[in-house]
Scaffold this active site. Structure first.
Site, PDB file in Angstrom:
ATOM      1  N   ASP A   1     -10.389   4.305  -1.450  1.00  0.00           N
ATOM      2  CA  ASP A   1     -11.026   3.280  -0.613  1.00  0.00           C
ATOM      3  C   ASP A   1     -12.543   3.204  -0.768  1.00  0.00           C
ATOM      4  O   ASP A   1     -13.229   4.225  -0.879  1.00  0.00           O
ATOM      5  CB  ASP A   1     -10.747   3.571   0.865  1.00  0.00           C
ATOM      6  CG  ASP A   1      -9.293   3.381   1.210  1.00  0.00           C
ATOM      7  OD1 ASP A   1      -8.467   3.273   0.282  1.00  0.00           O
ATOM      8  OD2 ASP A   1      -8.980   3.350   2.412  1.00  0.00           O
TER       9      ASP A   1
ATOM     10  N   ASP B   1       0.834  -1.199   0.000  1.00  0.00           N
ATOM     11  CA  ASP B   1       0.000   0.000   0.000  1.00  0.00           C
ATOM     12  C   ASP B   1       0.878   1.261   0.000  1.00  0.00           C
ATOM     13  O   ASP B   1       1.684   1.471   0.906  1.00  0.00           O
ATOM     14  CB  ASP B   1      -0.874  -0.060   1.274  1.00  0.00           C
ATOM     15  CG  ASP B   1      -2.012   0.936   1.248  1.00  0.00           C
ATOM     16  OD1 ASP B   1      -2.015   1.825   0.392  1.00  0.00           O
ATOM     17  OD2 ASP B   1      -2.901   0.820   2.124  1.00  0.00           O
TER      18      ASP B   1
HETATM   19  C1  GAL Z   1      -5.653   2.112   2.903  1.00  0.00           C
HETATM   20  C2  GAL Z   1      -6.138   0.936   2.068  1.00  0.00           C
HETATM   21  C3  GAL Z   1      -7.108   0.149   2.904  1.00  0.00           C
HETATM   22  C4  GAL Z   1      -6.387  -0.348   4.148  1.00  0.00           C
HETATM   23  C5  GAL Z   1      -5.779   0.831   4.903  1.00  0.00           C
HETATM   24  C6  GAL Z   1      -4.924   0.356   6.062  1.00  0.00           C
HETATM   25  O1  GAL Z   1      -4.775   2.889   2.144  1.00  0.00           O
HETATM   26  O2  GAL Z   1      -6.751   1.409   0.898  1.00  0.00           O
HETATM   27  O3  GAL Z   1      -7.617  -0.948   2.156  1.00  0.00           O
HETATM   28  O4  GAL Z   1      -5.412  -1.269   3.776  1.00  0.00           O
HETATM   29  O5  GAL Z   1      -4.989   1.622   4.042  1.00  0.00           O
HETATM   30  O6  GAL Z   1      -4.290   1.396   6.720  1.00  0.00           O
END
Ligand code: GAL
Length: 397
Positions: A222, A149
């Protein structure tokens, strides 16, 4: 978050030109990956015990046998690095190898999460500068899936963009190189670890994802458990159809089915869209509280079969008329899955022209959610669709 929405086509074309192998490792994700991920329900509170319980429930609820194989620990498992740079999990995860063994003992696969930046989105330790070491460690724990990520890497990208007077080329190159670095590190472990990019669709990852070794990539920011957000994401995927194929998939984010803030019709719309889109199906609900409706949606064999169809085609949006849209997806055996979506605030009588979707001589219709054969029809097929509802059909000649 300025960079999240920016795309730069010339740079992406350059990447493609430099990437002779556009196909990833097809054996790893011949059909869209399926599983469960801790984030949508547990978020930053997840523990080893929660994940073990989830693994048990994947079996007892029938999720595993329906094809949901991965059990993925999302953000917030990380602790600190020791003097050798080795990352240790935090106190909520006493032993990752044992957790992986437990998940494997249930016939499931073990997924984990990190970031190419110094920190994850939750502010935990990322993999920057430790890519090879982390990949080797994941392999030693028996990890089968990595969600990587972007998170804090957006900071240096923003700085670089500012330095270059708003030109994002160098920042995008930095990002793609970082994703490639981990892709190479995973490959070097010789363990098949499915590589899932999470960078919210920045710089069109569907065009370069396979070249960095990824099997799936997020296409958007998200999701959350609301009708508005789910439909904005699901209905904006129409142009990405050319980029999904066996071995690499567009990921419109995880499922919210069962998290409680949408109606049954809305969750059916969610699941139908994701299945037509050949999206990875990563459930994110509390498996200990699955209602009969949740089960009827997540475990629906025919809907899952549409998602998992070996042809791996995303649908074409045939048309959008106001709040009514029709999506068609060819299946490997020559049948066609058709989604009729009513996004209006009330029920609507809607009509499907069978000739327009290639069935001039008529089609045999099967209603998937009703699990009902509707016989042979010709010409216009009309239905009343409830507010925010869907009719999902399989058509054959
Ligand atoms: C976001 C991601 C989510 C989750 C989150 C955790 O950037 O899109 O699915 O993983 O971080 O912090």
């Amino acid at each position: 978050m300025i960079l999240r929405k920016v795309v730069l086509i010339p740079f992406v074309l350059l990447c493609i030109a430099q990437s002779p192998t556009m196909r990833g490792q097809t054996t790893l994700a011949a059909t869209p990956p399926m599983g469960w991920n801790s984030w949508n329900h547990f978020a930053e509170h997840v523990t080893d015990a929660d994940v073990r319980t989830a693994a048990d429930l994947m079996v007892s609820t029938g999720m595993r046998d329906a094809g949901y194989i991965y059990v993925n620990v999302d953000d917030t498992w990380q602790g600190t690095r020791d003097a050798n740079g080795e990352l240790h999990p935090n106190s909520r995860f006493p032993d990752m190898k044992k957790l992986g063994d437990y998940i494997h003992s249930k016939g499931l696969k073990f997924g984990i999460y990190s970031s190419p930046g110094p920190k994850t989105c939750g502010g935990y330790e990322g993999s920057l500068g430790h890519e090879v070491q982390d990949a080797q460690m994941y392999a030693s724990w028996g990890v089968d899936f990595l969600k990587y990520d972007l998170c804090s890497m957006q900071d240096p990208m923003r700085e670089l963009t500012a330095k270059n007077n708003g030109n994002t080329d160098a920042a995008f190159k930095m990002m793609i190189d970082a994703f490639r670095k981990m892709g190479d590190a995973l490959k070097a472990t010789n363990r098949p670890i499915l590589y899932s990019l999470c960078q919210y669709g920045i710089a069109e990852p569907w065009k370069w994802g396979p070249s960095v070794g990824a099997q799936m990539w997020r296409t958007t920011d998200d999701i959350n458990d609301t009708w508005g957000r789910m439909t904005i994401i699901g209905l904006e995927q129409a142009d990405l159809a050319p980029f999904a194929a066996p071995g690499h998939w567009n990921d419109p984010d995880m499922l919210e089915v069962g998290n409680g803030h949408m109606t049954t019709d809305e969750y059916r719309t969610h699941m139908s869209l994701w299945a037509l889109l050949a999206a990875p199906l990563l459930a994110g609900n509390d498996l200990s509280k699955m209602s009969p409706e949740d089960k009827s949606i997540l475990l629906n064999k025919e809907v899952i079969a549409i998602d998992q169809d070996p042809l791996g085609k995303q649908p074409t949006r045939l048309y959008q008329r106001g709040d009514f849209s029709v999506w068609t997806k060819p299946l490997a055996d020559g049948r066609v899955a058709v989604g009729m979506f009513n996004t209006a605030l009330d029920s609507r009588d809607v009509a499907l022209d069978l000739t327009q979707i290639g069935f001039a001589q008529g089609a045999t219709l099967h209603d998937v959610w009703e699990n009902k054969d509707l016989g042979k029809r010709t010409g216009i097929y009309s239905r009343n669709i409830p507010k925010h509802g869907v009719v999902l059909l399989i058509l054959s000649k």
